[in-house]
Structures are given as structure tokens and as C-alpha cells.
Design an enzyme around this catalytic site. Structure first.
Site, short mmCIF file in Angstrom:
data_model
loop_
_atom_site.label_atom_id
_atom_site.label_comp_id
_atom_site.label_asym_id
_atom_site.label_seq_id
_atom_site.Cartn_x
_atom_site.Cartn_y
_atom_site.Cartn_z
CB SER A 93 -1.48 2.57 -3.90
OG SER A 93 -2.27 3.44 -3.03
CG ASP A 104 3.63 4.98 1.70
OD1 ASP A 104 2.76 5.66 1.89
OD2 ASP A 104 3.78 4.08 0.84
#
Length: 676
Positions: free
Chosen positions: A447, A499
Site C-alpha cells: 500500500s 483492489d
């Protein structure tokens, strides 16, 4: 639908947003009215206790007030359910009904006070059940009044004004021409909007120190957010309805797609053994990227055994051993890293849990299994990290020998610069390579940590030509196209499924806003039906909606004319707003510079149906993809779960160890050496 105008200002709700709250309150009021009627019938002719006359008046008045409230709520619900999002004509009378409902709060407040007086002074000698019922009614009145006040605060729009949009018949080109007076007004409005958002951020982050770096971040984020929403007149429920419609539209297109179509491979990427090898390396590095989150991720991944294991190590006196660790006073973070990676204390060169805006935790360790000096950067885990994520402006990142503009995400670039200075100026990497000079440098993260790792690799490439970076679920708006191409030789981005984060960038969000405006303005269903069907579809599946539009009811000669509903949602012209009449309009010719995923992109997807039972088998496939494949946000219930580090790790381990299934809820796969 533009926000409802009432009491001389615009509010953060639309006239079709009162169906659900009105129905809920009406149900409560009807039950309340029935209970009061039963109580009145039970005492009819027997109001002979002390204060019985006041009780009689109170019950009669309460029945009358509740009846009027139920009637007004029924009218509000009925009128609010009429029309469509961009056709508020059938709801013209709603404002008057809202005024009527607001007036009824005054007698209700008075009757709540009367009931409180009767309970406190005149209820002696009366039936205890009656006294309890009156107390319950009084308490309920005050609770409803309190929640109404909170609701008003919640939908209060500090920028609200009874502004009226441009005339519907005025040509769009004329509306785009602003006089000097209009330009000055818009400039002032934008300045006020920035200040409002900055105040909101400061209130939200009141626990953080308000130093120069934080103030600069607040200002930058406020300008970004206020600018993004300044050209539309959407309320939150409009966005929710648009997302529900978009999800069903995307699923419908996916169902009609040829199942034999597969992702195209990157032209610079060999297939076969290279893909399998990279998957094994990625699965290994992902364990370190997940371990960088410290004890929260370890407990989340090991809810039964994790607390017991960490409780033995936390709070122990290890001052001499923990000299390399910073910002971990109890030692829980470092203990979880030791358990997660299977490494020993002596394998770590530097561990930092220091966390400020643009300064994120990381650790440096010797990975003897892969013969690498491994730098793992933590992802978003604090409010400071969120501010770093939201500092999404572009910042120059000049590199010699790279053709094209080199720029990157400002907040992540600043975070990478911080770690770069620590590694180089403090001699951390020199110390690591003095111990293992034959090892290679590997950088990883998930991330925010994945994006930081990629930019850190760019900064370190000249000093360490053989370095490799494995960036898991990095933000989509990270690097320019020139930098994305430059990093293909040493950066691999791993993305799971749908995602959301790897698809997040300012141009992508502008494109999402454009698609929401288009589908919301063209749908001819009332909003409450869109939301009900959307919730049912998300929870139980079924067939996607057939997306009836306003064009279904238009005459043939009108089909060449543009829809006016879409223009009613635009306050002022924005360069990001191209044309809602066609899907061919460029989605990324926005005011924001385009940013992409770094390096080669390894996309992992689930095989089989998109909806499956909790205990069904899950099979994954991995393909090389392109950063251009992630230029659109996909709406899905898995858009957030696919980003979780334990889910990514589970998918990678499933691909590399041939374990095609796992139990719900999603937990990371375990092995004897790496329990995450």
C-alpha cells in the site's frame, strides 16, 4: 440531485433523501401512537388520581400531535419518493411539508415539558404502569428531538447557499463564459471552500501537532478536496446510487465478455519460468511487507495464538538488545516482526517505528534465505499516514537519462526521501553490506509502503544497480509514464483482483465522477429504488439491473438532443467534465497530471464465479498486465478486501504452494516458519 433548499440555504441532502429516514420515524411514531391510544383507552373515565386532569390533557394532546406528525411524515415519504434524481418536479411541494414538520416540533417540545412536569409533580397516587408509560413517552420525545438536532448538524452544509444553477435552457457554451464579477465570486467561493475543508481537517486531526509540515499538508489536502467537489452539486446519496448502478453495469459487461479473453502480457516481460520465479520471490517478500505493520497485523492474522505469543515478549526489559529499535517502547512491534519473519534479532540492522507525516516506519534486515539486504516499508496504519496518502499533488523527481517528464505523488515522494536520507546519511546500508557484501538489495512494502518502496528504489538505483523492488498494492497515482517505463527493469507491482488503491489517482477519480454523473442523470428510477436494489444486489447477488434511462421515454426526434438532467448536476464548467452524452469522451484529459503504477504489473485474479460461498474453493491465476489496465475504478464488494495485506499474502502463497482454498473469514495462510 442538487441539495434541497430550505430555510434560506442549501443543505447536504436532496429532496429524494427523506424516504428512508421518514419511513423509519413514521414507523416509530405509529407504534407510539398505538401505545398511547391503548393507554388512553385503558384510563378512559378513570382519570381520578392526583393530577388526572393533566394526564388526560397530556394523552389527548399527545395523540393529536402524534397523528399530525404521522400524517406529515406520510406525506413527506410519498412526495420524496416521486420523480427521479434529476427530475425533482414531482417533489416541488416537499419544502412546504418540511416546514410543516418543523413546526410540529414546537408543540412536541411543549408536550414533552408538560409530561415531565406531570411526572415530577402530579403523578402521586396514579397507576405505576401509567407513570412509567408517560416517562417513556417523555424520554422518547427528548431522544427524537436530540437525534433530529444531530441530523440537522450532520446535513448542515457550511458552504450551503440558496444558489440556483444556470437556466436549463441556456446554452452550455454561454454558461461557460464568466464575467469578471462572476469570476471574482467563484474565486471567493473557492477560497472559502478551501478554508472550510482545512478547518474540517484540523478538527478531525485535532490530536496531531499543528506545526508547519502539518499545516502545509492540511492546506494542500483542502485545496485538492475542495477543488474535486466544487464543480458538482451531488449529495452523498447521489454518489451511493451512482456507485450501485456502476457496479451492476460493470458486472453486466463482465458477464457478456468472452471468457476466452485473457490479459495481455507486458511486451517487456518473459513468460513461463520468469512468472513462476517472480511469484515465489513476491510471496517471500510479501511476508516482510506484512510484518512491517507490527503487532496489529500479527494479532489480526493470528487471533487465537498471536496475543499469547506476544504477551510473553512485550514489556520485558531488553534495553541492551533493543538499541536498533526506535519508537517501540513496549517491544510488541519488534516481537511481532520476529515471529512473522522467522528471523533472529541479530539479522536486523535497523528498525524504526517513528511515525510522522511524510515519515513512515521501516526496517532493514539480512534475509539469508534469499541472500538479500531487505528494506521493508510499512503501509498506512495511522492518521499521519492518511495525511501522507492524501497529499496527492505532483512533485518533480528528475532523473538523468530518463526521457520524458519525471514526477510522482508528493506525499509518497516525501516519505521515500525521508527513508533515503536515513539509509544513506546514517550509514544503515553501508553497515548492512559491510556484514554481507555479496548480498543484493531488495526493497518491499504494501500500500503506502509499496509506493514508498518503489520511489525509494528509484532514488537508490544509481547507487545499487542490481536492486529489486516488490511493491504490493501500491497507489495507482504514483509515477509519471516516463518513470513507470523506467522502473520496469527493477520494480514489480503486485495487484490482487479489483483492489481499489492501485486504481486510485486523481484522473481516475475524475473519470469516476464523470461516470457517476452520466449514469445517475440518465437513470429513470427513483433514488430509493436504486439504493434498495443496490443493497439487495450487494448482499444476495442476482441479475444486474437493466439500467432503464430517461431516453427510453423520449420521442425519436428528441434523441439527437443532449439530456439536460446531466447539466443540472454541474455548478460550473470543469475541464475534467468532458461530455456525458458519450462514453468516447477522454477520461483522463483532466486538470491533474496522469500518474501510473510503477514497473511491471503482476495481476492476480480469482478464477470462477465472482460470487461464491464462504467455504468454497478459491483458485487464483496470475498474469503480466500493463499499468494502462488500471486507469478505471472498478466497483465491487471486494475492492477493499482485495487490498488487505493478509488477503494478498494468502493469494500469493496459494499460487506458490498449490493450496487453492481457505476458510472464511479471510485469514493469511500459515506455515511453520512464517505464521502470518
Amino acid at each position: 440531485m442538487p441539495g434541497m433548499v430550505a430555510f434560506g440555504r442549501r443543505w447536504g441532502i436532496a429532496s429524494d433523501d427523506l424516504v428512508f429516514p421518514g419511513s423509519f420515524e413514521m414507523l416509530i411514531r405509529v407504534l407510539w401512537w398505538i401505545g398511547t391510544l391503548i393507554l388512553y383507552t385503558y384510563h378512559k373515565g378513570h382519570f381520578d388520581c392526583h393530577g388526572g386532569g393533566v394526564l388526560h390533557s397530556y394523552l389527548v394532546g399527545l395523540l393529536t400531535i402524534l397523528g399530525l406528525i404521522v400524517f406529515s411524515l406520510g406525506a413527506i415519504v410519498y412526495v420524496s419518493a416521486q420523480g427521479t434524481i434529476t427530475n425533482p418536479g414531482p417533489r416541488r411541494s416537499l419544502t412546504a411539508l418540511v416546514y410543516l414538520r418543523a413546526l410540529l416540533y414546537l408543540p412536541e417540545l411543549g408536550w414533552a415539558c408538560l409530561g415531565a412536569v406531570w411526572v415530577s409533580d402530579d403523578s402521586q397516587g396514579c397507576d405505576p404502569a401509567t407513570v412509567g408509560a408517560v416517562i417513556a413517552a417523555v424520554v422518547a420525545s427528548w431522544i427524537i428531538l436530540l437525534f433530529t438536532a444531530l441530523g440537522v448538524v450532520f446535513v448542515f452544509d457550511p458552504m450551503g447557499s440558496p444558489r440556483s444553477g444556470p437556466g436549463s435552457m441556456e446554452p452550455l457554451g454561454v454558461r461557460d463564459m464568466e464575467s469578471s464579477e462572476g469570476s471574482q465570486f467563484l474565486s471567493t467561493a473557492r477560497s472559502v471552500a478551501v478554508k472550510v475543508w482545512e478547518s474540517r481537517l484540523r478538527l478531525l486531526c485535532c490530536c496531531l501537532p499543528h506545526d508547519d509540515s502539518h499545516r502545509a499538508a492540511f492546506s494542500s489536502i483542502a485545496q485538492l478536496v475542495s477543488g474535486f467537489f466544487s464543480d458538482t452539486d451531488l449529495v452523498p446519496s447521489d454518489i451511493a446510487a451512482g456507485l450501485a448502478l456502476l457496479h451492476q453495469e460493470q458486472d453486466k459487461k463482465e458477464q457478456s465478455r468472452d471468457p476466452d479473453v485473457i490479459l495481455t502480457h507486458s511486451p517487456s516481460s518473459p513468460l513461463g519460468e520468469d512468472l513462476e520465479s517472480e511469484l515465489e520471490k513476491a510471496a517471500h517478500c510479501m511476508q516482510f511487507a506484512a510484518a512491517a505493520y507490527g503487532w496489529p497485523m500479527y494479532i489480526y492474522s493470528n487471533p487465537l495464538t498471536g496475543p499469547c505469543k506476544l504477551s510473553k515478549d512485550c514489556c520485558k526489559s531488553r534495553a541492551s538488545e533493543y538499541e536498533i529499535v526506535g519508537g517501540d517502547h513496549l517491544g510488541c512491534h519488534f516481537s511481532s516482526i520476529l515471529h512473522s519473519t522467522g528471523l533472529h534479532y541479530r539479522d536486523f540492522i535497523h528498525v524504526s517505528f517513528h511515525n510522522q507525516i511524510y515519515e513512515i516506519p521501516f526496517f532493514v534486515a539480512l534475509d539469508h534465505k534469499r541472500e538479500a539486504v531487505l528494506v521493508a516499508v510499512r503501509g498506512t496504519l495511522s492518521l499521519r499516514d492518511v495525511l501522507t496518502d492524501l497529499s496527492a499533488e505532483c512533485e518533480n523527481l528528475p532523473l538523468e537519462g530518463v526521457i520524458g517528464a519525471c514526477y510522482a505523488h508528493k506525499g509518497i515522494c516525501q516519505a521515500a526521501g525521508y527513508i533515503y536520507k536515513k539509509l544513506m546519511n546514517d550509514g544503515i546500508l553501508n553497515q548492512a553490506f559491510s556484514i554481507a557484501p555479496e548480498y543484493k538489495l531488495v526493497i518491499t512494502g504494501h500500500s503506502l509502503g509499496g509506493g514508498t518502496a518503489a520511489l525509494l528504489a528509484v532514488m537508490l538505483k544509481n547507487s545499487f544497480p542490481t536492486l529489486k523492488c516488490y511493491s504490493f498494492s501500491p497507489p495507482g497515482g504514483l509515477v509519471s509514464k516516463a518513470l513507470a517505463d523506467y522502473t520496469k527493469d527493477f520494480v514489480i507491482s503486485v495487484v490482487l483482483g479489483k483492489d481499489l488503491v492501485p486504481r486510485l489517482s486523481l484522473p481516475n477519480m475524475e473519470d469516476l465522477k464523470r461516470r457517476i454523473l452520466k449514469i445517475v442523470s440518465n437513470c429513470n428510477k427513483p433514488k430509493y429504488r436504486i439504493l434498495l436494489q443496490g443493497c439487495w444486489y450487494e448482499l444476495f447477488g442476482g441479475e444486474p439491473d437493466d439500467f432503464p434511462t430517461e431516453m427510453d421515454n423520449r420521442r425519436e426526434e428528441e434523441l439527437s438532443q443532449p439530456l439536460l438532467g446531466e447539466e443540472s448536476l454541474i455548478i460550473r464548467h470543469s475541464s475534467s467534465y468532458q461530455s456525458l452524452a458519450s462514453d468516447d469522451s477522454p477520461a483522463h484529459t483532466a486538470t491533474h497530471l496522469p500518474l501510473f503504477l510503477p514497473g511491471r504489473v503482476l495481476h492476480i485474479t480469482e478464477e470462477g464465479p465472482s460470487r461464491r460461498s464462504c467455504f468454497s474453493r478459491v483458485r487464483y491465476r496470475a498474469d503480466w498486465s500493463s499499468e494502462m489496465s488500471f486507469r478505471s475504478v472498478l466497483i465491487s464488494p471486494r475492492m477493499l478486501t482485495d487490498h488487505m495485506p493478509d488477503v494478498v499474502l494468502r493469494a500469493l502463497l496459494s499460487l506458490t504452494t498449490e493450496r487453492p482454498f481457505s476458510l472464511c473469514p479471510s485469514m493469511a495462510a500459515h506455515n511453520q516458519h512464517n505464521p502470518i
